[in-house]
Design an enzyme around this catalytic site. Structure first.
Site: not given
Length: 176
Positions: A12, A18, A38, A53-54, A65, A86
């Protein structure tokens, strides 16, 4: 290489939804889940993105990581537990800027993903739908991303393209 029915590739554009979609594929399975991140946090804006995100993921995720060593992180993940990666294009840009052998890296990543026997979801940004970049580095990245996506799509049991939060099935059965 044979197709891995446990592997889903989610593509996406930026802010397409996504990552949230990829997480929704994993969370119906029993926790804990492994999240391989990443991204490299190089500034406050990226730190805010990672923190968001977390926060969205919650406490049942074990985060690893792997800005450079993605294949090793996959190998170190529990073989019988769900895994979310991701994102592949961030890893690819990290490897490109490290002057890595992208062809070798791609082959090793495809092999690692093909060998997974637990649900595995790989997220990546589709960058090849826009204009041709005006510089060699950006064109090299765009080309490498397209080659990576094709190689992983070939072995993935499912491929989805997320547009404005809506997953479109590109290959395999619909996931959700």
């Amino acid at each position: 290489m044979t197709e891995n029915p446990h592997l889903t590739l989610v593509l996406g554009g930026a802010r397409s939804g996504k990552s949230a979609y990829a997480e929704s594929i994993i969370v119906p399975r029993p926790a804990p889940w492994t999240y391989i991140a990443t991204a490299q946090i190089l500034d406050d804006e990226m730190r805010a993105r990672v923190d968001a995100h977390r926060l969205r993921r919650g406490e049942n995720w074990r985060t690893v990581e792997a800005a450079q060593a993605l294949v090793e992180a996959i190998a170190g993940a529990p073989a019988d537990r769900p895994l979310l990666i991701d994102c592949l294009t961030l890893w690819l840009s990290n490897r490109l800027l490290a002057d890595a052998d992208l062809s070798r890296d791609r082959a090793e990543l495809v092999h690692a993903l093909a060998c997974r026997s637990a649900p595995t979801v790989a997220v990546s940004s589709e960058v090849g739908l826009s204009i041709v970049p005006d510089n060699a580095l950006a064109r090299s990245f765009r080309d490498a991303a397209g080659e990576l996506h094709q190689a992983i799509s070939k072995i993935a049991g499912r491929v989805a393209l997320v547009v404005a939060g809506n997953p479109l099935t590109v290959k395999g059965p619909p996931v959700i």
